[in-house]
Design a protein around this motif. Sequence first.
Motif, short mmCIF file in Angstrom:
data_model
loop_
_atom_site.label_atom_id
_atom_site.label_comp_id
_atom_site.label_asym_id
_atom_site.label_seq_id
_atom_site.Cartn_x
_atom_site.Cartn_y
_atom_site.Cartn_z
N LYS A 130 0.83 -1.19 0.00
CA LYS A 130 0.00 0.00 0.00
C LYS A 130 0.87 1.25 0.00
O LYS A 130 1.95 1.28 0.61
N PHE A 131 0.39 2.27 -0.68
CA PHE A 131 0.99 3.60 -0.58
C PHE A 131 0.04 4.41 0.29
O PHE A 131 -1.18 4.41 0.07
N ILE A 132 0.58 5.07 1.31
CA ILE A 132 -0.25 5.83 2.24
C ILE A 132 0.23 7.27 2.32
O ILE A 132 1.36 7.60 1.93
N ALA A 133 -0.65 8.14 2.83
CA ALA A 133 -0.29 9.56 2.98
C ALA A 133 -0.93 10.14 4.22
O ALA A 133 -1.97 9.65 4.70
N ASN A 134 -0.31 11.17 4.74
CA ASN A 134 -0.87 11.92 5.86
C ASN A 134 -2.05 12.73 5.34
O ASN A 134 -1.92 13.44 4.33
N THR A 135 -3.20 12.62 5.99
CA THR A 135 -4.40 13.29 5.48
C THR A 135 -4.28 14.82 5.48
O THR A 135 -4.92 15.50 4.67
N ALA A 136 -3.45 15.35 6.36
CA ALA A 136 -3.28 16.81 6.43
C ALA A 136 -2.34 17.35 5.37
O ALA A 136 -2.21 18.57 5.20
N SER A 141 -2.96 11.31 -4.31
CA SER A 141 -2.45 10.35 -5.28
C SER A 141 -0.93 10.36 -5.21
O SER A 141 -0.32 11.25 -4.59
N LEU A 142 -0.30 9.39 -5.87
CA LEU A 142 1.16 9.35 -5.89
C LEU A 142 1.74 10.61 -6.52
O LEU A 142 2.75 11.14 -6.05
N LYS A 143 1.12 11.12 -7.57
CA LYS A 143 1.62 12.32 -8.24
C LYS A 143 1.63 13.52 -7.30
O LYS A 143 2.48 14.41 -7.41
N ASP A 144 0.68 13.53 -6.34
CA ASP A 144 0.61 14.63 -5.38
C ASP A 144 1.78 14.65 -4.41
O ASP A 144 2.01 15.64 -3.70
N VAL A 172 -5.00 5.53 2.52
CA VAL A 172 -4.39 4.79 1.41
C VAL A 172 -4.59 5.59 0.12
O VAL A 172 -5.69 6.04 -0.17
N ILE A 173 -3.50 5.74 -0.65
CA ILE A 173 -3.61 6.48 -1.91
C ILE A 173 -3.26 5.60 -3.12
O ILE A 173 -3.31 6.06 -4.26
N GLY A 174 -2.91 4.33 -2.86
CA GLY A 174 -2.60 3.45 -3.98
C GLY A 174 -2.22 2.05 -3.52
O GLY A 174 -1.86 1.84 -2.36
N ASP A 191 5.38 12.78 4.64
CA ASP A 191 4.07 13.00 4.02
C ASP A 191 3.44 11.71 3.50
O ASP A 191 2.21 11.56 3.46
N GLY A 192 4.29 10.77 3.06
CA GLY A 192 3.77 9.53 2.51
C GLY A 192 4.71 8.38 2.74
O GLY A 192 5.85 8.57 3.18
N GLY A 193 4.23 7.17 2.45
CA GLY A 193 5.08 6.00 2.66
C GLY A 193 4.51 4.77 1.98
O GLY A 193 3.44 4.80 1.38
#
Length: 282
Positions: free
Chosen positions: A112-118, A123-126, A208-210, A183-185
Amino acid sequence: MNKLTATLASAALLLSAGTTFAQDVLRVSAIPDEAPTELARKFAPLGAYLEKETGLKVQFVPVTDYAGVVTALTSDKLDMAWLGGFTYVQAKERGKVIPLVQREEDTKFTSKFIANTASGVNSLKDLKGKSFAFGSASSTSGHLMPRFFLQKEGIKPETFFKNVAYSGAHDATVAWVASGKVDGGALNSSVWDKLVEGHKVDLTKVKVIGTTPPFYDYNWTVRGNLDPALVKKITAAFLKLDAKNPEQKNILELQRATRFVPTKPDNYRGIESAAREAGLLK
C-alpha cells in the motif's frame, strides 16, 4: 592401540567421512518487519506446533535487522527463517537455501501507498516534492516492490520526493506518516489491514492512496544442508495446518494465513529481476 587413541581415531574417521550428528534444536527466526514482541507473540503457538510435529525443541532467535537473518541462515547459525521475497533472493545469492512453503496469500501479495491526510495528498503524483518513507531497505513489500512499481510509473524516488527515508519496519512507517514526520510511505498490505482491524492506526490521520500490482512475497526457507528428512517433516507440518482445527486455526490467524502452500525458487524470479533493475542486487 590404547582406549583413548582408539576413540580419537574413531572420531576422526567419522568426521572425515562427513558423518552428521542428529540435531535436537530447530533454530528459527524471522525478518524484523514488526516489533520484536509482536513477532515473538505470533510465533509462539507455531513454535509449539512444530515441536510436536518434528520432535525437536524449537528456539526462536530474534534478530535486529533483515541482513542479520540472511547472514545467520547462510552461515548455518539458523535452520529456518521467515523471509520476504527479496531477503530470500539475497540469501539465495549468498548460499544454498531451500524455500519450503508460503501462505496462499503470498502468491498474490501487494503493498500500500499511504499519505498523511493533512498533507493534501490524494495520489502518488501529489507526493512530488514531499517527504516519503520506505520500511527496511531490504524489505520486499516495504521497499523493493513499491520502488519497482513507482519507477514503472516514471517516479524515481530520489528525485521525485523531497527526501527519502527508511523507517525500518511497516508499523513504523505508518507511525511516521500519522505523526507527519513524512508525508507519505509504502508498506505491506497485510500489516496495514492488521493495523486497521486492530484500531492501531488513526484513519483521520492516514489514508491509502494506492496499491501495487500483485507479486510473490514471504516464505519459510531452510538452510540448504538441513537434514532432508527434517525438511520433509517441516514441510508436511505446514501443509497440513487446517483452519477447521481450532488450535491450528489460531496458528493460521496469527500468521495471517488461510493455509500454507508449497513454493519454489522460480516464484521469486520476478523479484530478483526487479531488484537488479532497481540496482539493489548486483
